[in-house]
Design an enzyme around this catalytic site. Structure first.
Site, PDB file in Angstrom:
ATOM      1  N   HIS A 286      -8.085   6.913   0.118  1.00 52.02           N
ATOM      2  CA  HIS A 286      -8.979   5.750   0.305  1.00 52.02           C
ATOM      3  C   HIS A 286      -9.362   5.126  -1.038  1.00 52.02           C
ATOM      4  CE1 HIS A 286     -10.682   7.326   4.412  1.00 52.02           C
ATOM      5  NE2 HIS A 286      -9.686   6.482   4.614  1.00 52.02           N
TER       6      HIS A 286
ATOM      7  N   GLU B 299      -9.304  -3.756   1.457  1.00 48.01           N
ATOM      8  CA  GLU B 299      -8.218  -3.169   0.671  1.00 48.01           C
ATOM      9  C   GLU B 299      -7.125  -4.201   0.407  1.00 48.01           C
ATOM     10  OE1 GLU B 299      -8.673  -0.239   3.716  1.00 48.01           O
ATOM     11  OE2 GLU B 299      -7.940   1.312   2.340  1.00 48.01           O
TER      12      GLU B 299
ATOM     13  N   ARG C  11      -9.891  14.714  12.587  1.00 48.40           N
ATOM     14  CA  ARG C  11      -9.675  15.761  11.569  1.00 48.40           C
ATOM     15  C   ARG C  11     -10.945  16.571  11.359  1.00 48.40           C
ATOM     16  NH1 ARG C  11      -7.726  11.470   7.631  1.00 48.40           N
ATOM     17  NH2 ARG C  11      -5.647  10.946   8.381  1.00 48.40           N
TER      18      ARG C  11
ATOM     19  N   ARG D 101       0.868  -1.177   0.000  1.00 44.83           N
ATOM     20  CA  ARG D 101       0.000   0.000   0.000  1.00 44.83           C
ATOM     21  C   ARG D 101       0.903   1.224   0.000  1.00 44.83           C
ATOM     22  NH1 ARG D 101      -2.894   3.013   4.856  1.00 44.83           N
ATOM     23  NH2 ARG D 101      -4.007   4.516   3.576  1.00 44.83           N
TER      24      ARG D 101
END
Ligand code: ADP
Length: 396
Positions: free
Chosen positions: A179, A382, A238, A90
């Site tokens: 993402h 993922e 965030r 990744r």
């Protein structure tokens, strides 16, 4: 073919070993607190489980340990490291260079290094994982799978900020989106469930980080995260979208740029509003107990998602399905309900029972029969997406 998937973060490495094309997970594990006195290793395969505390000084040592676990005489999943033919990594930022996964060459490594400027917290540890795997498994095909790649199909109207154009030319300031691997995976699954390869979709990834993506005929056309993952939805810590003038205002009040950066990335979002937690489970509980700021935090979180759904509906014109994924999206029926409240006019109608009984680890249709837009809960994967890309490229 055995494919190893590596997600190398600043102080952790997550890994999964797949048998492909069967898509079977043979082993998986996590190394945490790399560089600290008490690093922690967890590992699981069909042959058994291992948990250990061990000092792991750096990522190179981490990868060595992963290989020794995978080849362990009792609990290992391969008899020798040579059985691992491909390694999928990744990589967070691929800039404008990478529109899909690629075999890692020296040139690709140089590009990933270059994009560290745009992702200083992510690309350098991603690279450490790559370098360590290259060292110990030089014969395996190494593949980079970028979080940004899926969003490279955005058009300039979606990716350019309305600031002087020179900043795009000079510094490549634009929306990249993140993402991507998760959005791509759940959108492919939704297309299969719909039996429509060119579907129009709105994908909501709601985890610790949150983003939402508009997908037209299978291609990302807009996404909520921007130059960095700070833009867009309200997240665990965030802020998501704010008036940029808040930054100047805080600077005038004496906060340094580093402090403001930390405030917006680490002390805002659900945590900042509620003062309770960045974990949605704790907020839901606190809100039920009457904690007012926890309730408001949840409302702001869902309201922002609803606004983006409306905006992306307008972008797409027609929407086949809406997808919820990520820790919050898969687990929390109440949050899904709050996000979709009052969207009947858009043809988005939730089936309350299906929503409340959806299992977080299974693909579920949760829309009412008369909903024009199908609503799915799709567990993201993922790692599998990375394994699929790596398997495809390793065969070439
Ligand atoms: P990451 O972005 O780190 O991969 P995840 O996708 O695992 O994160 O999501 C983590 C988030 O999922 C946490 O904020 C946690 O509160 C939330 N979550 C997990 N289970 C539940 C649940 N049952 N209800 C609400 N939120 C949940």
């Amino acid at each position: 073919m055995k494919i190893l998937v590596i997600n190398s973060g600043s102080s952790s490495i997550k890994f999964q070993l797949f048998a492909m094309p069967e898509e079977k997970v043979l082993a998986k594990g996590l190394i945490e607190k790399i560089g600290e006195e008490t690093s922690f290793v967890t590992y699981k395969s069909e042959q058994g489980q291992i948990e250990a505390k061990e000092k792991i000084i750096d990522h190179e040592k981490g990868v060595m340990i992963i290989l020794s676990l995978l080849t362990d005489s009792q609990k290992g999943a391969v008899s020798s490291p040579e059985e691992i033919k491909g390694i999928g990594h990744r990589v967070v930022h691929g800039g404008e260079e990478f529109t899909s996964s690629v075999i890692i060459s020296d040139e690709v490594i140089a590009q990933i290094k270059k994009f560290s400027e745009l992702a200083p917290l992510h690309n350098p540890p991603n690279l450490m994982g790559i370098m360590a795997c290259k060292k110990f498994l030089p014969y395996a095909t190494q593949v980079a799978v970028f979080d940004t790649a899926f969003h490279q199909s955005l058009s300039p109207q979606a990716y350019l900020y309305a600031i002087p154009f020179d900043f795009y030319k000079k510094y490549k300031i634009r929306k990249y989106g993140f993402h991507g691997t998760s959005h791509l995976y759940v959108c492919r699954r939704a297309s299969l469930l719909l039996n429509k390869p060119q579907a129009n979709l709105i994908s909501c990834h709601l985890g610790n980080g949150c983003s939402i993506t508009a997908v037209e005929k299978g291609r990302s056309v807009d996404t909520s995260m921007g130059l960095t993952p700070l833009e867009g939805l309200v997240m665990g810590t965030r802020s998501g979208d704010i008036d940029p003038a808040i930054i100047f205002y805080l600077a005038d009040k004496g906060y340094s740029i580093d402090e403001i950066n930390a405030i917006l990335n680490k002390r805002s979002g659900l945590l900042g509003i509620s003062g309770v937690s960045n974990d949605m489970r704790n907020l839901v509980e606190a809100s039920r107990k009457g904690e007012e700021r926890a309730r408001i935090a949840i409302e702001i979180f869902c309201y922002r998602i609803k606004k983006y759904i409306g905006a992306y509906f307008a972008v797409l014109g027609e929407v086949d399905a809406l997808i919820f994924t990520g820790g919050i999206g898969q687990n929390n029926a109440f949050i899904r309900e709050l996000c979709l409240k009052g969207l009947k006019q858009l043809g988005i109608i939730l089936d309350e029972t299906k929503n409340n009984t959806a299992l977080p680890t299974q693909e579920c249709l949760i829309s009412a029969d008369n909903s024009l837009v199908k609503i799915f809960v799709i567990p993201t994967n993922e790692e599998l997406q990375i394994a699929q890309d790596t398997y495809r490229l390793a065969q070439q």
